[in-house]
Write a protein that holds these residues in place. Sequence first.
Motif, short mmCIF file in Angstrom:
data_model
loop_
_atom_site.label_atom_id
_atom_site.label_comp_id
_atom_site.label_asym_id
_atom_site.label_seq_id
_atom_site.Cartn_x
_atom_site.Cartn_y
_atom_site.Cartn_z
N VAL A 181 12.19 4.14 -0.20
CA VAL A 181 10.92 3.62 0.31
C VAL A 181 10.70 4.24 1.69
N LEU A 182 9.62 5.00 1.82
CA LEU A 182 9.37 5.63 3.14
C LEU A 182 8.70 4.65 4.09
N GLY A 183 8.12 3.58 3.54
CA GLY A 183 7.54 2.57 4.42
C GLY A 183 6.55 1.70 3.69
N CYS A 184 6.35 0.50 4.24
CA CYS A 184 5.33 -0.41 3.73
C CYS A 184 4.46 -0.75 4.95
N TYR A 185 3.16 -0.71 4.79
CA TYR A 185 2.28 -0.80 5.95
C TYR A 185 0.94 -1.40 5.55
N PRO A 186 0.20 -1.96 6.52
CA PRO A 186 -1.11 -2.53 6.18
C PRO A 186 -2.03 -1.44 5.64
N SER A 187 -2.73 -1.75 4.58
CA SER A 187 -3.63 -0.77 3.98
C SER A 187 -4.85 -0.57 4.88
N ILE A 246 8.44 -1.72 9.28
CA ILE A 246 7.86 -3.03 9.58
C ILE A 246 7.76 -3.83 8.29
N GLU A 247 7.65 -5.14 8.44
CA GLU A 247 7.36 -5.98 7.28
C GLU A 247 5.89 -6.34 7.34
N VAL A 248 5.22 -6.27 6.22
CA VAL A 248 3.79 -6.56 6.23
C VAL A 248 3.56 -7.97 5.68
N SER A 249 2.74 -8.71 6.38
CA SER A 249 2.43 -10.08 5.95
C SER A 249 1.84 -10.06 4.54
N GLU A 250 2.24 -11.04 3.75
CA GLU A 250 1.71 -11.10 2.39
C GLU A 250 0.25 -11.56 2.37
N GLN A 251 -0.26 -11.96 3.54
CA GLN A 251 -1.66 -12.40 3.59
C GLN A 251 -2.64 -11.24 3.65
N ILE A 252 -2.13 -10.04 3.87
CA ILE A 252 -3.06 -8.90 3.98
C ILE A 252 -2.69 -7.81 2.99
N PRO A 253 -3.64 -6.95 2.60
CA PRO A 253 -3.30 -5.90 1.63
C PRO A 253 -2.37 -4.85 2.23
N GLU A 299 0.62 -2.03 -2.91
CA GLU A 299 1.46 -3.19 -3.17
C GLU A 299 2.43 -3.37 -2.00
N ASN A 300 2.73 -4.63 -1.69
CA ASN A 300 3.70 -4.92 -0.64
C ASN A 300 5.09 -4.72 -1.20
N VAL A 301 5.95 -4.03 -0.46
CA VAL A 301 7.30 -3.74 -0.97
C VAL A 301 8.08 -5.01 -1.27
N GLU A 302 7.70 -6.11 -0.59
CA GLU A 302 8.43 -7.36 -0.79
C GLU A 302 7.93 -8.17 -1.98
N SER A 303 6.84 -7.74 -2.60
CA SER A 303 6.32 -8.56 -3.71
C SER A 303 7.31 -8.55 -4.87
N GLN A 304 7.23 -9.58 -5.69
CA GLN A 304 8.20 -9.68 -6.79
C GLN A 304 8.06 -8.49 -7.75
N SER A 305 6.78 -8.12 -8.05
CA SER A 305 6.60 -7.03 -9.02
C SER A 305 7.14 -5.72 -8.45
N MET A 306 6.96 -5.53 -7.13
CA MET A 306 7.45 -4.28 -6.54
C MET A 306 8.97 -4.26 -6.50
N GLN A 307 9.57 -5.39 -6.19
CA GLN A 307 11.04 -5.45 -6.17
C GLN A 307 11.61 -5.17 -7.56
N GLN A 308 10.94 -5.73 -8.58
CA GLN A 308 11.42 -5.49 -9.95
C GLN A 308 11.24 -4.01 -10.32
N ALA A 309 10.09 -3.45 -9.91
CA ALA A 309 9.83 -2.04 -10.24
C ALA A 309 10.86 -1.15 -9.55
N LEU A 310 11.17 -1.46 -8.29
CA LEU A 310 12.14 -0.62 -7.57
C LEU A 310 13.51 -0.70 -8.22
#
Length: 669
Positions: A370-376, A287-294, A347-358
Amino acid sequence: MTELNQLRIQITKLDEKLLKLLAARRQLTTQVGEYKLARQLPIRDLSREETLLASLAQKARVYQLSPRYVTNLFQLIIDDSVRAQHRQVQQHHQQLPQQDEPLRVAFLGNKGSYSNIAVNHYFEAHSQPLVEIGCTTFNSIIHKVEQREADYALLPLANTSSGSINEVYDLLQQTSLSIIGELNLPVDHGILVKHPIEITKIHTLYGHPQPFAQCSQYLAQYPHLKFEFVDSSSKAMQLVAQSDDLGIAAIGSETGGQMYQLHSIQGNIANQKENYTRFIAVARRPIEVSEQIPAKTTLVMSTGQHPGALADTLQVLASRQINMTRLESRPMQGNPWQELFYIDVAENVESQSMQQALAELTRITQFIKVLGCYPSAELKSAHLSPPMLASQPINAIQDRPSVISRQQEAPLSSLIHKPEQTTITVGNQTIGAGHFMVFAGPDTLEDQERLEQCVEMAGDHGAQVIHGACFKSSSNPYDYQGPGLAGLDWLQQATHGKGLLNMTEVSHLEHLRQIVAHVDILQIGAANMQNYPLLKAAGNTTRPIVLERGSVASLDEWLSAADYLLAQGNQQVILCERGIRSADHQTRSIIDLSAIALLRQRTHLPILLNPCDGVSDPLDIAPLACAARLLGVDGIMLNIHPNPSQAKVAPKQSLDFDQFAQLMTKLYQ
Ligand SMILES: O=C(O)C(=O)C[C@]1(C(=O)O)C=C[C@@H](O)C=C1
């Protein structure tokens, strides 16, 4: 009516009023949720919460209520509205259609098991009816979802008392399912019996091994108890409920016990009083997690074995302020002395810092996925310090900087993505960046004896990898098709304990698991270069992969296929040029030496050449191999045979042992 009753009636009326007020408050916060959703505002507003709580703390005194009691109570109310708003935003983000179809959820055990309680908690906010699918093993739970017999599965991953549940971690290595959610379930173990009885009169205690481990200190006080392990807590409760023996008990939750009319004679018996189990929800699609939530992201990776390899990867996260919330290691299946690291980050997998880290991590790891990104599931509460409770002015808390959308990165195989050459180490052999490797073996496996002759010859003359196809798809279907999967044992036995690696081709998706269990390196043949389901599955394994160029593939198409493998997580890809179709029919294909020079300018991946299909006379194999060596290939793949004229496959494209020995001398001159 007694005075007490009259008072209780008034209390009940007030409580109902409180309920109505809570519901009205919830409606208002849902409207606030819609407002924030429409304007892409962050859901959590900690400064508003602190102002609210501080003002309530102050007013509490007016009503002679404890400020701490009032703030704790309102913290719960606010947390509830935050969770509801998170669900609201995430449902909108995922654009989940309103469905009446039931949700099928697989879990361990039966009604009343901890997993069953977790399922009900996790899905309580869903409007769809639940179909609960109880299973007896973790493996079968995963299987149910993979086979589309369930939509989701809930799996326990770790417990605050007994630690990680290794079996589940190991299954995550192999499955294609994604983590889409998490739940922290408070677990309160108790002793459950059919009729209240003293614990000293109980002789046998039934339960799942996990609760026994989590309650070891309490149980140590009763050495007379015999422990019987069963598949799940619900099974233990069922056994007690159905038995006439009043001297048996189950270890499980009070809530679960109630479903079987059992009584708890002792609760809260876990070693740690705050006993939680962390569950994950998995599904076939991420799933994609909204950037509005942790959000949280779970990664699995393996590093090289040089000193500081793990520290280097963690530094990549730390330097970008990415908070690691958990690190777990498990032996890699098939490579018991190598570790796979499971990392959770807040961290959200789509965030800029996470994309750079990956992107950075793909350069320094051997495997990363990436096994998954999900609401915390964790909420950070507004913190009121004692002076704040005493109504001091409150400073606004800075919002987290908003997340920037995903960047278009350079292809993973390109030198732009990774300027230094990739080296791949398997066992004690390395290929790439100046490390040269020779792959030798029969084109297609014929029998064990001839394979062993090849292994001896190849090993004695400095080849590092023995290859041989188990399945051969020749142009004529009536030609020899190979020994099938029986060849895997031959390969393993022939190379085992000799310091040699082995490789075979994967041509059928359904054979992949078995092949991975037997060989060190996977080969994807030219005919399968664009077999994307196969690439996807192979890219999810931790075995290095030799990707042959398709016979009509352009360099771009070939590199795209390599990128696809890398994107699945496997960073150990080796390109193998083995010729392309030409107008001439004297050779099977024409060896594209120019491609090697071009690839050197475009990719960091190791490059192999297999010249054998480009000749009509085996004597031409050596000059082609030497030319490729001058062009800077990282390895050569050769067909060898004790008696090529009798080879069932490729007699004119195989070297005899003398020719092979001479070529090896030239290659290593
Ligand atoms: O006031 C808001 O912004 C709300 O969303 C309501 C509310 C609350 O329940 O009071 C909930 C979440 C915010 O973090 C702050 C306050």
